[in-house]
Design a protein around this motif. Structure first.
Motif, PDB file in Angstrom:
ATOM      1  N   THR A  86    -108.860  43.486  26.993  1.00 48.98           N
ATOM      2  CA  THR A  86    -107.937  44.259  27.972  1.00 48.98           C
ATOM      3  C   THR A  86    -108.264  45.376  28.399  1.00 48.98           C
ATOM      4  O   THR A  86    -109.296  45.927  27.841  1.00 48.98           O
ATOM      5  CB  THR A  86    -106.399  44.238  27.051  1.00 48.98           C
ATOM      6  OG1 THR A  86    -106.648  45.335  25.903  1.00 48.98           O
ATOM      7  CG2 THR A  86    -105.974  42.854  26.724  1.00 48.98           C
ATOM      8  N   THR A  87    -107.670  46.134  29.288  1.00 50.01           N
ATOM      9  CA  THR A  87    -107.857  47.316  29.841  1.00 50.01           C
ATOM     10  C   THR A  87    -107.997  48.338  28.726  1.00 50.01           C
ATOM     11  O   THR A  87    -109.004  49.383  28.582  1.00 50.01           O
ATOM     12  CB  THR A  87    -107.105  47.993  30.758  1.00 50.01           C
ATOM     13  OG1 THR A  87    -106.854  46.763  31.768  1.00 50.01           O
ATOM     14  CG2 THR A  87    -107.289  49.298  31.607  1.00 50.01           C
ATOM     15  N   GLU A  88    -107.062  48.221  27.770  1.00 48.88           N
ATOM     16  CA  GLU A  88    -107.258  49.293  26.543  1.00 48.88           C
ATOM     17  C   GLU A  88    -108.181  48.973  25.622  1.00 48.88           C
ATOM     18  O   GLU A  88    -108.386  49.855  24.734  1.00 48.88           O
ATOM     19  CB  GLU A  88    -105.851  49.508  25.967  1.00 48.88           C
ATOM     20  CG  GLU A  88    -104.722  50.045  27.076  1.00 48.88           C
ATOM     21  CD  GLU A  88    -103.988  49.052  27.906  1.00 48.88           C
ATOM     22  OE1 GLU A  88    -104.213  47.983  27.665  1.00 48.88           O
ATOM     23  OE2 GLU A  88    -103.688  49.380  29.118  1.00 48.88           O
ATOM     24  N   GLY A  89    -108.344  47.731  25.485  1.00 42.46           N
ATOM     25  CA  GLY A  89    -109.182  47.116  24.073  1.00 42.46           C
ATOM     26  C   GLY A  89    -110.504  46.880  24.388  1.00 42.46           C
ATOM     27  O   GLY A  89    -111.339  46.603  23.518  1.00 42.46           O
ATOM     28  N   TYR A  90    -111.167  47.128  25.712  1.00 35.31           N
ATOM     29  CA  TYR A  90    -112.536  46.548  25.938  1.00 35.31           C
ATOM     30  C   TYR A  90    -113.574  47.421  25.050  1.00 35.31           C
ATOM     31  O   TYR A  90    -114.554  46.887  24.822  1.00 35.31           O
ATOM     32  CB  TYR A  90    -112.786  46.662  27.621  1.00 35.31           C
ATOM     33  CG  TYR A  90    -112.924  45.375  27.908  1.00 35.31           C
ATOM     34  CD1 TYR A  90    -114.094  44.334  27.675  1.00 35.31           C
ATOM     35  CD2 TYR A  90    -111.836  44.773  29.090  1.00 35.31           C
ATOM     36  CE1 TYR A  90    -114.094  42.925  28.386  1.00 35.31           C
ATOM     37  CE2 TYR A  90    -111.994  43.570  29.502  1.00 35.31           C
ATOM     38  CZ  TYR A  90    -113.040  42.659  29.353  1.00 35.31           C
ATOM     39  OH  TYR A  90    -113.272  41.466  29.673  1.00 35.31           O
ATOM     40  N   GLY A  91    -113.205  48.676  25.108  1.00 37.61           N
ATOM     41  CA  GLY A  91    -114.329  49.530  24.591  1.00 37.61           C
ATOM     42  C   GLY A  91    -115.472  49.906  25.320  1.00 37.61           C
ATOM     43  O   GLY A  91    -115.557  49.508  26.787  1.00 37.61           O
ATOM     44  N   TYR A  92    -116.654  50.339  24.918  1.00 39.22           N
ATOM     45  CA  TYR A  92    -117.768  50.899  25.448  1.00 39.22           C
ATOM     46  C   TYR A  92    -118.881  49.777  24.901  1.00 39.22           C
ATOM     47  O   TYR A  92    -119.179  49.553  23.911  1.00 39.22           O
ATOM     48  CB  TYR A  92    -118.035  52.263  25.265  1.00 39.22           C
ATOM     49  CG  TYR A  92    -116.933  53.069  25.951  1.00 39.22           C
ATOM     50  CD1 TYR A  92    -117.120  53.744  27.090  1.00 39.22           C
ATOM     51  CD2 TYR A  92    -115.625  53.044  25.346  1.00 39.22           C
ATOM     52  CE1 TYR A  92    -116.088  54.333  27.810  1.00 39.22           C
ATOM     53  CE2 TYR A  92    -114.649  53.793  25.835  1.00 39.22           C
ATOM     54  CZ  TYR A  92    -114.943  54.818  27.073  1.00 39.22           C
ATOM     55  OH  TYR A  92    -114.168  55.223  27.687  1.00 39.22           O
TER      56      TYR A  92
END
Length: 194
Positions: free
Chosen positions: A136-142
């Motif tokens: 998700t946009t918030e959960g993708y991470g780097y």
């Protein structure tokens, strides 16, 4: 029998060489360090990074964001703080089993998870908040795609440079530029060191 054994040994050696991880040397005006890259975990990200290396994109860029206890970021701006042109953004590969731990190199991006181009950062602390949690946009991470395997003392030295405000909106910019003089591909590692 000996001929068969030799052929099997040669096959094992060729497989090991093919499976070895690429390494790059990052030479800065504060010393050099070596990154081992993990194409098995992040194939698109490693390919993208290596293409920028081969194109000479990083030569003469700076570490423009230095945050002790967090990370150092670079690869996008010249010494004059001009942003270098990049190729198209790449797909986020953060859910690859690697973590944003000490010494790991990851792709920098904007709020859009799939916006990484050339900028990268090196974690100088355990940064679990940057890890993949969900697609998700918030959960993708780097996306972590490599690790410092030699010269972590140079990275630590960079974290200690005095910083201040830079060209707006940038903060945490080294007062005296930390220059990436050159990044070059070197021999592959014989075994992963994750």
């Amino acid at each position: 029998m000996l001929k068969t054994l030799f052929a099997a040994f040669a096959l094992v050696l060729s497989f090991t060489a093919a499976a070895a991880n690429p390494q790059v040397e990052v030479r800065t005006n504060m010393g050099a360090f070596v990154l081992e890259l993990y194409p098995e975990n992040a194939p698109g990200t490693v390919q993208n990074f290596l293409q920028y290396v081969k194109d000479g994109h990083y030569n003469g860029t700076i570490f423009h964001r230095v945050m002790p206890g967090f990370m150092i970021q670079g690869g996008g701006f010249t010494r004059q703080f001009e942003e270098k042109p990049t190729r198209a953004a790449i797909k986020n590969e953060a859910g690859n089993g690697l973590r944003n731990g000490v010494g790991m190199v990851s792709m920098a991006r904007t709020a859009d998870p799939h916006s990484a181009t050339a900028q990268f950062f090196i974690n100088v602390a355990e940064n679990p908040t940057l890890d993949f949690k969900a697609p998700t946009t918030e959960g993708y991470g780097y996306t972590p795609f490599g690790k410092v395997v030699k010269g972590m003392d140079v990275v630590e030295r960079i974290t200690k440079v005095p910083t201040g405000p830079g060209k707006p909106p940038h903060a945490d910019v080294p007062v005296k530029p930390v220059i990436i003089e050159r990044i070059r591909v070197i021999e592959a590692a014989s075994a992963p060191t994750k």
